[in-house]
Enzyme design. Structure first.
Site, PDB file in Angstrom:
ATOM      1  N   HIS A  33       0.815  -1.228   0.000  1.00 31.41           N
ATOM      2  CA  HIS A  33       0.000   0.000   0.000  1.00 31.41           C
ATOM      3  C   HIS A  33       0.847   1.275   0.000  1.00 31.41           C
ATOM      4  CE1 HIS A  33       0.839   0.923   4.238  1.00 31.41           C
ATOM      5  NE2 HIS A  33       0.875  -0.383   4.374  1.00 31.41           N
TER       6      HIS A  33
ATOM      7  N   HIS B 286      11.898  -1.314 -12.484  1.00 31.38           N
ATOM      8  CA  HIS B 286      11.714  -2.757 -12.698  1.00 31.38           C
ATOM      9  C   HIS B 286      11.787  -3.452 -11.343  1.00 31.38           C
ATOM     10  CE1 HIS B 286      13.124  -6.650 -14.981  1.00 31.38           C
ATOM     11  NE2 HIS B 286      12.169  -6.891 -14.104  1.00 31.38           N
TER      12      HIS B 286
HETATM   13  C1  LIG Z   1      23.920  -6.644  -7.716  1.00 26.34           C
HETATM   14  C2  LIG Z   1      24.451  -7.100  -9.055  1.00 26.34           C
HETATM   15  C3  LIG Z   1      23.787  -6.277 -10.180  1.00 26.34           C
HETATM   16  C4  LIG Z   1      25.945  -6.808  -9.005  1.00 26.34           C
HETATM   17  O1  LIG Z   1      26.528  -7.150 -10.212  1.00 26.34           O
HETATM   18  P1  LIG Z   1      28.057  -6.669 -10.492  1.00 26.34           P
HETATM   19  O2  LIG Z   1      28.106  -5.173 -10.483  1.00 26.34           O
HETATM   20  O3  LIG Z   1      28.480  -7.390 -11.735  1.00 26.34           O
HETATM   21  O4  LIG Z   1      28.828  -7.106  -9.211  1.00 26.34           O
HETATM   22  P2  LIG Z   1      29.873  -8.333  -9.003  1.00 26.34           P
HETATM   23  O5  LIG Z   1      29.288  -9.600  -9.508  1.00 26.34           O
HETATM   24  O6  LIG Z   1      31.199  -7.869  -9.530  1.00 26.34           O
HETATM   25  O7  LIG Z   1      29.948  -8.431  -7.419  1.00 26.34           O
HETATM   26  C5  LIG Z   1      30.527  -7.413  -6.608  1.00 26.34           C
HETATM   27  C6  LIG Z   1      30.526  -7.916  -5.181  1.00 26.34           C
HETATM   28  O8  LIG Z   1      29.171  -7.954  -4.713  1.00 26.34           O
HETATM   29  C7  LIG Z   1      28.819  -9.293  -4.344  1.00 26.34           C
HETATM   30  N1  LIG Z   1      27.455  -9.518  -4.808  1.00 26.34           N
HETATM   31  C8  LIG Z   1      26.983  -9.340  -6.068  1.00 26.34           C
HETATM   32  N2  LIG Z   1      25.661  -9.585  -6.109  1.00 26.34           N
HETATM   33  C9  LIG Z   1      25.301  -9.926  -4.862  1.00 26.34           C
HETATM   34  C10 LIG Z   1      24.069 -10.268  -4.287  1.00 26.34           C
HETATM   35  N3  LIG Z   1      22.953 -10.299  -5.023  1.00 26.34           N
HETATM   36  N4  LIG Z   1      24.032 -10.537  -2.967  1.00 26.34           N
HETATM   37  C11 LIG Z   1      25.161 -10.478  -2.223  1.00 26.34           C
HETATM   38  N5  LIG Z   1      26.361 -10.142  -2.721  1.00 26.34           N
HETATM   39  C12 LIG Z   1      26.436  -9.878  -4.015  1.00 26.34           C
HETATM   40  C13 LIG Z   1      29.806 -10.198  -5.054  1.00 26.34           C
HETATM   41  O9  LIG Z   1      29.970 -11.418  -4.386  1.00 26.34           O
HETATM   42  C14 LIG Z   1      31.041  -9.334  -5.020  1.00 26.34           C
HETATM   43  O10 LIG Z   1      31.594  -9.417  -3.738  1.00 26.34           O
HETATM   44  P3  LIG Z   1      33.210  -9.448  -3.527  1.00 26.34           P
HETATM   45  O11 LIG Z   1      33.705  -8.126  -4.068  1.00 26.34           O
HETATM   46  O12 LIG Z   1      33.355  -9.595  -2.051  1.00 26.34           O
HETATM   47  O13 LIG Z   1      33.677 -10.612  -4.325  1.00 26.34           O
HETATM   48  C15 LIG Z   1      24.157  -8.586  -9.373  1.00 26.34           C
HETATM   49  O14 LIG Z   1      25.029  -9.460  -8.678  1.00 26.34           O
HETATM   50  C16 LIG Z   1      22.723  -8.988  -9.002  1.00 26.34           C
HETATM   51  O15 LIG Z   1      22.388  -9.361  -7.877  1.00 26.34           O
HETATM   52  N6  LIG Z   1      21.840  -8.878  -9.993  1.00 26.34           N
HETATM   53  C17 LIG Z   1      20.431  -9.167  -9.831  1.00 26.34           C
HETATM   54  C18 LIG Z   1      19.993 -10.119 -10.948  1.00 26.34           C
HETATM   55  C19 LIG Z   1      18.514 -10.255 -11.010  1.00 26.34           C
HETATM   56  O16 LIG Z   1      17.775  -9.922 -10.114  1.00 26.34           O
HETATM   57  N7  LIG Z   1      18.033 -10.738 -12.148  1.00 26.34           N
HETATM   58  C20 LIG Z   1      16.610 -10.851 -12.387  1.00 26.34           C
HETATM   59  C21 LIG Z   1      16.297 -10.408 -13.791  1.00 26.34           C
HETATM   60  S1  LIG Z   1      14.556 -10.381 -14.066  1.00 26.34           S
END
Ligand SMILES: CC(C)(COP(=O)(O)OP(=O)(O)OC[C@H]1O[C@@H](n2cnc3c(N)ncnc32)[C@H](O)[C@@H]1OP(=O)(O)O)[C@@H](O)C(=O)NCCC(=O)NCCS
Length: 214
Positions: free
Chosen positions: A141, A150
């Site tokens: 709400h 998104h």
């Molecule tokens: C948050 C996100 C965008 C980061 O991507 P990125 O910029 O490429 O980041 P990296 O993969 O280089 O990770 C950076 C750090 O964050 C951490 N990390 C990344 N995503 C994380 C998450 N979701 N939860 C916890 N830690 C996360 C990694 O382990 C890394 O840690 P480190 O530096 O200690 O090794 C991505 O991991 C994510 O969660 N995307 C969401 C995907 C999603 O929801 N898709 C649905 C589509 S409909």
């Protein structure tokens, strides 16, 4: 029934197409995609044709053939750039809501937004244009979501949460009540947001922490 033109021919666009068909409002669908420079250069999607690049949305023949259009791509900035162009070309910008989603009668959704199966949007939630409320997400709400937001599958937003334009809330993330998220924020998959987040940051984890910029 209307014909619907979708900009984008990827996986998200196919979900938009099937959601649109499930409403019973559309009799036919075609896709545009910039990987396609002319007719029949990309395979049909779900049996519907890919008929040209995005720019073909301005072709007079296509404008006459399709009454409604949606931008069905993940990039929020591009999505928001195309919505006014499509409106100016004379297309209706429908709001497409899957029949299994719940949209409160007091909630509002802006033009060109999509709500996928089993999402729930509760009382007086206000959601901008070109938003994606993905499969099974919930927006409670009085939430206020900007343009191009998104909310990924299964993400949960408690009451009175605010999310700025173009922000992306990852799959399965959750947000406690009254949290304020800025514009162009990325919230990682499974994060639990318990403090406000400023514009432009990426936050991950439980509780969510802002990642340092590279
Ligand atoms: C948050 C996100 C965008 C980061 O991507 P990125 O910029 O490429 O980041 P990296 O993969 O280089 O990770 C950076 C750090 O964050 C951490 N990390 C990344 N995503 C994380 C998450 N979701 N939860 C916890 N830690 C996360 C990694 O382990 C890394 O840690 P480190 O530096 O200690 O090794 C991505 O991991 C994510 O969660 N995307 C969401 C995907 C999603 O929801 N898709 C649905 C589509 S409909």
């Amino acid at each position: 029934m209307a014909s619907l033109l979708l900009l984008g021919a990827g996986g998200h666009a196919r979900v938009v197409a099937e959601t649109a068909l499930s409403t019973g409002r559309f009799s036919s669908i075609a896709f545009l995609d910039d990987r396609c420079s002319g007719p029949a250069q990309l395979p049909d999607q779900l049996g519907w044709p890919v008929i040209g690049p995005f720019s073909a949305a301005h072709d007079r023949q296509i404008c006459q053939q399709f009454q409604a259009a949606l931008v069905a791509i993940g990039n929020a900035t591009v999505r928001l750039q195309w919505l006014p162009r499509l409106a100016a070309a004379g297309y209706e910008l429908p709001v497409v809501i899957h029949p299994t989603a719940w949209l409160s009668p007091s909630a509002q959704l802006g033009a060109g937004s999509v709500v996928f199966a089993q999402a729930a949007i509760q009382a007086q939630a206000m959601i901008g244009s070109g938003a994606i409320l993905n499969t099974g997400c919930s927006v409670d709400h009085d939430a206020q979501l900007g343009d191009g937001v998104h909310i990924c599958p299964g993400a949960r937003l408690a009451g009175e949460v605010q999310v700025g334009d173009r922000s992306w809330i990852g799959i399965g993330a959750s947000m406690i009540q009254q949290i304020c998220i800025g514009a162009d924020v990325t919230v990682g998959a499974g994060a639990s947001v318990v403090r406000d987040l400023p514009d432009g940051v990426t936050a991950v984890g439980v509780p969510a922490r802002v990642l340092p910029t590279a």
